[in-house]
Every structure is written in structure tokens, then in C-alpha cells.
Scaffold this motif. Structure first.
Motif, mmCIF file in Angstrom:
data_model
loop_
_atom_site.group_PDB
_atom_site.id
_atom_site.type_symbol
_atom_site.label_atom_id
_atom_site.label_comp_id
_atom_site.label_asym_id
_atom_site.label_seq_id
_atom_site.Cartn_x
_atom_site.Cartn_y
_atom_site.Cartn_z
ATOM 1 N N ASP A 82 0.835 -1.206 0.000
ATOM 2 C CA ASP A 82 0.000 0.000 0.000
ATOM 3 C C ASP A 82 0.869 1.255 0.000
ATOM 4 N N ALA A 83 2.073 1.144 0.560
ATOM 5 C CA ALA A 83 2.977 2.293 0.614
ATOM 6 C C ALA A 83 4.417 1.801 0.711
ATOM 7 N N VAL A 84 5.331 2.649 0.241
ATOM 8 C CA VAL A 84 6.769 2.374 0.282
ATOM 9 C C VAL A 84 7.420 3.480 1.107
ATOM 10 N N MET A 85 8.268 3.089 2.057
ATOM 11 C CA MET A 85 8.839 4.050 3.006
ATOM 12 C C MET A 85 10.356 4.097 2.934
ATOM 13 N N VAL A 86 10.917 5.296 3.056
ATOM 14 C CA VAL A 86 12.354 5.501 3.180
ATOM 15 C C VAL A 86 12.608 6.578 4.220
ATOM 16 N N GLY A 87 13.856 6.670 4.647
ATOM 17 C CA GLY A 87 14.261 7.751 5.530
ATOM 18 C C GLY A 87 14.717 8.947 4.719
ATOM 19 N N VAL A 88 14.775 10.110 5.354
ATOM 20 C CA VAL A 88 15.156 11.321 4.634
ATOM 21 C C VAL A 88 16.594 11.238 4.114
ATOM 22 N N ILE A 143 8.025 9.218 3.883
ATOM 23 C CA ILE A 143 9.372 9.636 4.271
ATOM 24 C C ILE A 143 9.390 9.877 5.769
ATOM 25 N N ALA A 144 10.329 9.254 6.463
ATOM 26 C CA ALA A 144 10.574 9.563 7.873
ATOM 27 C C ALA A 144 11.579 10.709 7.913
ATOM 28 N N ASP A 145 11.145 11.877 8.342
ATOM 29 C CA ASP A 145 11.943 13.093 8.184
ATOM 30 C C ASP A 145 11.691 14.012 9.382
ATOM 31 N N SER A 146 12.367 13.759 10.479
ATOM 32 C CA SER A 146 12.078 14.460 11.739
ATOM 33 C C SER A 146 12.036 15.969 11.598
ATOM 34 N N ILE A 203 -3.405 2.462 5.032
ATOM 35 C CA ILE A 203 -2.192 1.726 4.647
ATOM 36 C C ILE A 203 -2.051 0.517 5.567
ATOM 37 N N ASP A 204 -2.222 -0.663 4.988
ATOM 38 C CA ASP A 204 -2.155 -1.898 5.775
ATOM 39 C C ASP A 204 -0.860 -2.674 5.550
ATOM 40 N N ARG A 205 -0.276 -2.537 4.375
ATOM 41 C CA ARG A 205 0.980 -3.236 4.067
ATOM 42 C C ARG A 205 2.020 -2.196 3.669
ATOM 43 N N LEU A 206 3.081 -2.103 4.459
ATOM 44 C CA LEU A 206 4.113 -1.089 4.266
ATOM 45 C C LEU A 206 5.433 -1.771 3.907
ATOM 46 N N MET A 207 6.014 -1.345 2.800
ATOM 47 C CA MET A 207 7.335 -1.830 2.388
ATOM 48 C C MET A 207 8.366 -0.762 2.719
ATOM 49 N N VAL A 208 9.423 -1.146 3.411
ATOM 50 C CA VAL A 208 10.474 -0.206 3.819
ATOM 51 C C VAL A 208 11.737 -0.516 3.033
ATOM 52 N N GLU A 209 12.296 0.507 2.383
ATOM 53 C CA GLU A 209 13.467 0.305 1.530
ATOM 54 C C GLU A 209 14.744 0.939 2.078
ATOM 55 N N GLY A 210 14.738 1.415 3.302
ATOM 56 C CA GLY A 210 15.975 1.959 3.865
ATOM 57 C C GLY A 210 15.829 3.422 4.235
ATOM 58 N N GLY A 211 16.920 4.001 4.685
ATOM 59 C CA GLY A 211 18.222 3.389 4.864
ATOM 60 C C GLY A 211 18.420 2.730 6.219
#
Length: 221
Positions: free
Chosen positions: A42-48, A82-85, A147-155
Motif C-alpha cells: 500500500d505504501a513504500v517508506m524511506v528515511g530522509v 518519508i521519515a523526516d524528523s 495503509i495496511d501493508r508497508l514496504m520499507v526500503e531503507g536506509g
């Protein structure tokens, strides 16, 4: 929410060089596998850090997969997160190009100006946490948005933080036939590191892909 971490690393466990520049680790078969994983998410996640270093697009490469998602009543591309504090994502980053819904998780420390800039660039800004993004809170907000299924690609910093918060359900690691080296090169799980209570994984699959090997794990004993 089901969280799947996917990463490609060198034979010596590095995600990229000490310059934090993208290194080609996998080949065409693995790229296609990653595209299939994205299509199922449902979504793809990365860090800043990944956004600043690589300017990723995080959309699907194969058009037929976008068409199939649309036929199933889903957006053509998975959402992007994006995880971006501090809200450092550039307003002209490719991840904000409007090709997919994009969420930016920020902490209270992100200035009002940066939040406004990101919203004007088309992002859905989600405030979660005080000094740093509270991933548990952020993921609950994403789940509430469907969003029920989250794919994380890093870092590596993001991956470590997700393991530290006990939020990972699956880990897929492609180990490529290259040695990068360097004590300052990023690894699969950077951050502070664990000194006890190390997260335990159960091996669920081993497969040769291109000239490397794909390892699949589930979390827990």
C-alpha cells in the motif's frame, strides 16, 4: 499494519559506500522482484537520508503492474512515505512529483515553515513525536489512512529504528557479489546498535537471484 523491510547489501553487509552514494549491488532479476514487492504494498517508506542521497522516485517500473492495481480499485502506484524528523525533504524531490500520494512523517521540531513548504509541494505532513519521529505513532496514523501493508526500503538508520521499536514483520535481504568495505559505510541496521535483547529472526527462504542470494526472514523466535 504489516511491515516488510527490503534491502540490498554487499557481501560484507554495506548498503552503499562511505560517501553514501548509490552503488549498484543487485541485477535485473532483483530489480523486478523489488518492483513486484512495491506493487503488492500500500505504501513504500524511506528515511530522509535516502531521499537526500539518492532522490528516489519509488514508483512502479512495470506499467502492467500499475494497470493491474487500477483494475483492483487501488492507486496506480503505492503511496510514498518519508521519515523526516526536521522536514529536510527538498520541495523539488522526485518523491513529491505527484505521481503517488506522499506522506512525510515529521517531529514537533520541524519548523512551521518547513511543514508549510512540504504541504505546498503536495505532501501530507504527519506530526509524530517530539524531537524525533515516533515511528509507532506515525505508522498508526498511516494505518488510519488505509495503509495496511508497508514496504520499507531503507536506509540503515530507519531500519534500525523500526527494529528497535519492534515494528518489523518480515525482512528480505539481497546479498550481492560485491565488496564495498569502509568502517563508515552504512550497514543494514545503523543507529545506536543493540547491546542486548537482539532482535531474533527466523529464516523462511533462501533463493539465488542474479549472481547473489536472497534471504527471507520473519521476526520473532
Amino acid at each position: 499494519m504489516h511491515v516488510v523491510v527490503n534491502a540490498a547489501m554487499s557481501a560484507d553487509g554495506k548498503l552503499s559506500s562511505r560517501r553514501r552514494e548509490q552503488v549498484r549491488i543487485s541485477g535485473p532479476d532483483d530489480f523486478d522482484r523489488v518492483d513486484r514487492l512495491r506493487a503488492a504494498a500500500d505504501a513504500v517508506m524511506v528515511g530522509v537520508g535516502t531521499v537526500l542521497a539518492d532522490d528516489p522516485h519509488l514508483t512502479l517500473d512495470v506499467g502492467d503492474r500499475r494497470v493491474q492495481r487500477l483494475r483492483n480499485g487501488r492507486p496506480g502506484n503505492p503511496a510514498r512515505v518519508i521519515a523526516d524528523s526536521r522536514g529536510r525533504t527538498p520541495a523539488d524531490a522526485r518523491i513529491l512529483d505527484g505521481e503517488a500520494e506522499t506522506y512525510v512523517l515529521v517531529a514537533e521540531t520541524a519548523s512551521a515553515e518547513r511543514r508549510r513548504t512540504l504541504r505546498e509541494a503536495g505532501a501530507n505532513v504527519v506530526v509524530a513525536g517530539d524531537d524525533r519521529v515516533d515511528l509507532g505513532s506515525g505508522l498508526r496514523s498511516l494505518e488510519a489512512a488505509g495503509i495496511d501493508r508497508l514496504m520499507v526500503e531503507g536506509g540503515g538508520e530507519l531500519i534500525f529504528s523500526l527494529f528497535a521499536a519492534d515494528l518489523v514483520d518480515e525482512l528480505s535481504v539481497y546479498v550481492g557479489p560485491v565488496v564495498i568495505g569502509g568502517r563508515d559505510a552504512p550497514t543494514l541496521a545503523d543507529g545506536e546498535g543493540f547491546v542486548d535483547e537482539f532482535p531474533r529472526l527466523s529464516l523462511t527462504g533462501v533463493e539465488r537471484v542474479d549472481d547473489g542470494v536472497l534471504l527471507r526472514y520473519a521476526t520473532g523466535e
